[in-house]
Design a protein around this motif. Structure first.
Motif, PDB file in Angstrom:
ATOM      1  N   MET A   1      44.295  37.059  67.947  1.00 45.97           N
ATOM      2  CA  MET A   1      44.758  35.682  68.115  1.00 45.97           C
ATOM      3  C   MET A   1      44.272  35.075  69.433  1.00 45.97           C
TER       4      MET A   1
ATOM      5  N   ALA B   1      58.343  39.393  66.902  1.00 45.99           N
ATOM      6  CA  ALA B   1      57.163  39.693  66.092  1.00 45.99           C
ATOM      7  C   ALA B   1      56.936  41.196  65.980  1.00 45.99           C
TER       8      ALA B   1
ATOM      9  N   VAL C   1      45.183  36.264  59.656  1.00 45.70           N
ATOM     10  CA  VAL C   1      44.736  37.377  60.506  1.00 45.70           C
ATOM     11  C   VAL C   1      45.539  38.637  60.211  1.00 45.70           C
ATOM     12  N   LEU C   2      46.860  38.494  60.060  1.00 44.58           N
ATOM     13  CA  LEU C   2      47.692  39.672  59.817  1.00 44.58           C
ATOM     14  C   LEU C   2      47.357  40.325  58.480  1.00 44.58           C
TER      15      LEU C   2
ATOM     16  N   SER D   1      47.643  32.738  61.811  1.00 49.25           N
ATOM     17  CA  SER D   1      48.315  34.011  62.101  1.00 49.25           C
ATOM     18  C   SER D   1      48.532  34.829  60.836  1.00 49.25           C
TER      19      SER D   1
ATOM     20  N   SER E   1      48.562  27.071  63.563  1.00 50.60           N
ATOM     21  CA  SER E   1      48.798  28.426  64.063  1.00 50.60           C
ATOM     22  C   SER E   1      49.443  29.371  63.053  1.00 50.60           C
ATOM     23  N   PRO E   2      50.529  28.996  62.359  1.00 49.92           N
ATOM     24  CA  PRO E   2      51.126  29.972  61.421  1.00 49.92           C
ATOM     25  C   PRO E   2      50.213  30.335  60.270  1.00 49.92           C
TER      26      PRO E   2
ATOM     27  N   SER F   1      55.157  35.075  60.713  1.00 56.22           N
ATOM     28  CA  SER F   1      54.595  34.201  61.744  1.00 56.22           C
ATOM     29  C   SER F   1      55.553  33.068  62.095  1.00 56.22           C
TER      30      SER F   1
ATOM     31  N   PHE G   1      46.561  42.513  66.613  1.00 57.80           N
ATOM     32  CA  PHE G   1      46.875  41.138  66.214  1.00 57.80           C
ATOM     33  C   PHE G   1      46.856  40.210  67.423  1.00 57.80           C
ATOM     34  N   VAL G   2      47.469  40.622  68.521  1.00 57.26           N
ATOM     35  CA  VAL G   2      47.507  39.785  69.723  1.00 57.26           C
ATOM     36  C   VAL G   2      46.094  39.521  70.238  1.00 57.26           C
TER      37      VAL G   2
ATOM     38  N   SER H   1      57.876  32.912  65.730  1.00 63.08           N
ATOM     39  CA  SER H   1      57.518  31.852  66.677  1.00 63.08           C
ATOM     40  C   SER H   1      58.699  30.950  67.024  1.00 63.08           C
TER      41      SER H   1
ATOM     42  N   SER I   1      48.748  23.626  66.948  1.00 60.21           N
ATOM     43  CA  SER I   1      49.997  24.374  66.757  1.00 60.21           C
ATOM     44  C   SER I   1      50.417  24.386  65.291  1.00 60.21           C
TER      45      SER I   1
END
Length: 208
Positions: free
Chosen positions: A200, A174, A118-119, A115, A111-112, A139, A196-197, A143, A108
């Motif tokens: 991820m 988001a 990826v973005l 993210s 994760s940011p 991100s 994006f979803v 969240s 976790s």
């Protein structure tokens, strides 16, 4: 009566414009960035983004001030809830549960960063652009609802009930923040968000 009518109508119009404007967000500031941001995103998930985009906070500050405290509280509540009520803890020893909790916490924390990466890589394919700082801020702030829901995991059954709502709120935040944080055209926003979803989800499967 005509004079009264002429006075009331402009006042109503001005009031409506003020409510619709992002600048209408006037939540009193506190000494805590975390509390300010939790209140801002939970109460204004769609129109909070101009306020967020106007700031220039680095990834380290955002992670330490917002993401990490929420993760710590949620992780401790989840661990304590599993031990107290035995819904998850019954299947694992305390040591195994602690190991699983630590792994989940570590993933976790990453994760940011994942993210944001990826973005920034996806954005150019959808006529948009995102600096790493903007993507990281997007991100972290989007969240907040999902991470806040971790508090309810102290009571596992309650957590299971409320988490879908907070999870949906994070997705909504988001999606709403993409135009402001990436300058994506409106006709490309859905495609960017779905891409994006999916990306991820694939990353999550690889890390599982």
């Amino acid at each position: 009566s005509s004079d009264l009518y002429n006075k009331i109508i402009p006042q109503r119009a001005a009031f409506a414009v003020a409510l619709a404007s992002p600048m209408a967000i006037t939540i009193p500031a506190t000494r805590s960035l975390l509390l300010d941001r939790v209140r801002l995103v939970l109460t204004h998930p769609a129109i909070c983004w101009p306020t967020i985009a106007a700031e220039s906070r680095g990834a380290k500050e955002l992670f330490l001030s917002i993401t990490l405290p929420l993760l710590l509280v949620g992780t401790l509540c989840s661990f304590a809830g599993a031990q107290l009520f035995g819904l998850i803890g019954s299947a694992f020893s305390t040591k195994e549960l602690a190991q699983q909790t630590f792994i989940s916490f570590a993933l976790s924390c990453a994760s940011p960063y994942v993210s944001a990466f990826v973005l920034t890589k996806l954005a150019p394919f959808f006529q948009s652009s995102a600096t790493y700082e903007k993507a990281f801020s997007w991100s972290v702030h989007s969240s907040i609802p999902a991470l806040t829901a971790g508090i309810f995991s102290l009571f596992p059954l309650l957590g299971a009930i409320v988490y879908p709502f907070f999870g949906f709120l994070s997705l909504y935040a988001a999606y709403s923040g993409l135009p402001t944080m990436t300058n994506v055209p409106q006709n490309q926003r859905v495609a960017l968000f779905i891409s994006f979803v999916v990306a991820m989800i694939l990353v999550g499967l690889l890390m599982a």
